[in-house]
Design a protein around this motif. Structure first.
Motif, short mmCIF file in Angstrom:
data_model
loop_
_atom_site.label_atom_id
_atom_site.label_comp_id
_atom_site.label_asym_id
_atom_site.label_seq_id
_atom_site.Cartn_x
_atom_site.Cartn_y
_atom_site.Cartn_z
N ALA A 30 0.57 0.33 13.77
CA ALA A 30 0.94 1.03 12.36
C ALA A 30 2.19 0.62 12.10
CB ALA A 30 0.75 2.62 12.70
N ASP A 32 5.12 0.49 8.26
CA ASP A 32 5.49 0.76 7.00
C ASP A 32 6.32 -0.29 6.55
OD1 ASP A 32 3.85 3.15 7.18
OD2 ASP A 32 5.52 4.41 7.50
N LYS A 34 8.86 -0.75 3.26
CA LYS A 34 9.41 0.13 2.03
C LYS A 34 10.65 -0.81 1.54
CE LYS A 34 9.72 4.52 2.22
NZ LYS A 34 10.26 6.09 2.35
N ASP A 41 12.97 4.22 -4.36
CA ASP A 41 11.84 3.47 -3.89
C ASP A 41 11.05 2.77 -4.80
OD1 ASP A 41 12.32 4.64 -1.30
OD2 ASP A 41 10.68 6.21 -1.43
N THR A 44 6.05 0.89 -1.47
CA THR A 44 6.07 1.18 -0.33
C THR A 44 4.56 0.87 0.24
OG1 THR A 44 7.44 3.33 -0.38
CG2 THR A 44 5.91 3.24 1.48
N ILE A 45 4.50 0.13 1.45
CA ILE A 45 3.19 -0.27 1.92
C ILE A 45 2.95 0.25 3.31
CG2 ILE A 45 1.76 -2.12 2.68
CD1 ILE A 45 3.40 -3.70 0.53
N LYS A 46 1.86 1.18 3.65
CA LYS A 46 1.53 1.83 4.81
C LYS A 46 0.26 1.01 5.15
CE LYS A 46 3.47 6.10 3.80
NZ LYS A 46 3.69 7.39 4.92
N ILE A 47 0.65 0.35 6.54
CA ILE A 47 -0.37 -0.42 7.08
C ILE A 47 -0.91 0.27 8.50
CG2 ILE A 47 -0.81 -2.53 8.07
CD1 ILE A 47 1.56 -3.88 6.60
N ARG A 48 -2.02 0.52 8.45
CA ARG A 48 -2.61 0.94 9.75
C ARG A 48 -3.97 0.22 10.13
NH1 ARG A 48 1.22 3.13 8.82
NH2 ARG A 48 1.61 5.16 8.14
#
Length: 101
Positions: A30, A32, A34, A41, A44-48
């Motif tokens: 995981a 993130d 930002k 902001d 924002t990219i959240k990678i899972r």
């Protein structure tokens, strides 16, 4: 004086063994990203990322690929049947409207 090679307490394993363990147990990565300017902001990219076997994923209740029409022929057939039924219903409506009295 004879030199001895240092021994490691962990046995060296092959890539296949490591891959088997990862697929059997699963691994989550995981992160993130930002991007901010002056505390605002912008992005924002959240990678899972979950890496595991299909069996392990299904055990955890993850089965999205079974519903994806690009990955599953059953899902594609289901979608085509729904489209077929919709078109038949529309055709029946049109025929009912166009019938002479």
């Amino acid at each position: 004086m004879s030199q001895t090679q240092p021994t490691h307490s962990i046995n060296a394993t092959g890539l296949a063994d490591i891959l088997e363990r990862v697929l059997d147990k699963g691994i989550v990565i995981a992160g993130d990203i930002k991007i901010q300017i002056a505390d605002i902001d912008l992005l924002t990219i959240k990678i899972r990322l979950l890496v595991c076997s299909v069996d392990k994923a299904m055990e955890m209740g993850i089965n999205w690929w079974q519903e994806d029409t690009y990955l599953s022929t059953k899902a594609r057939e289901k979608e085509l049947m729904q489209q077929h039924e919709t078109l038949e219903a529309r055709l029946e409506k049109l025929e009912a409207i166009s019938k002479p009295l």
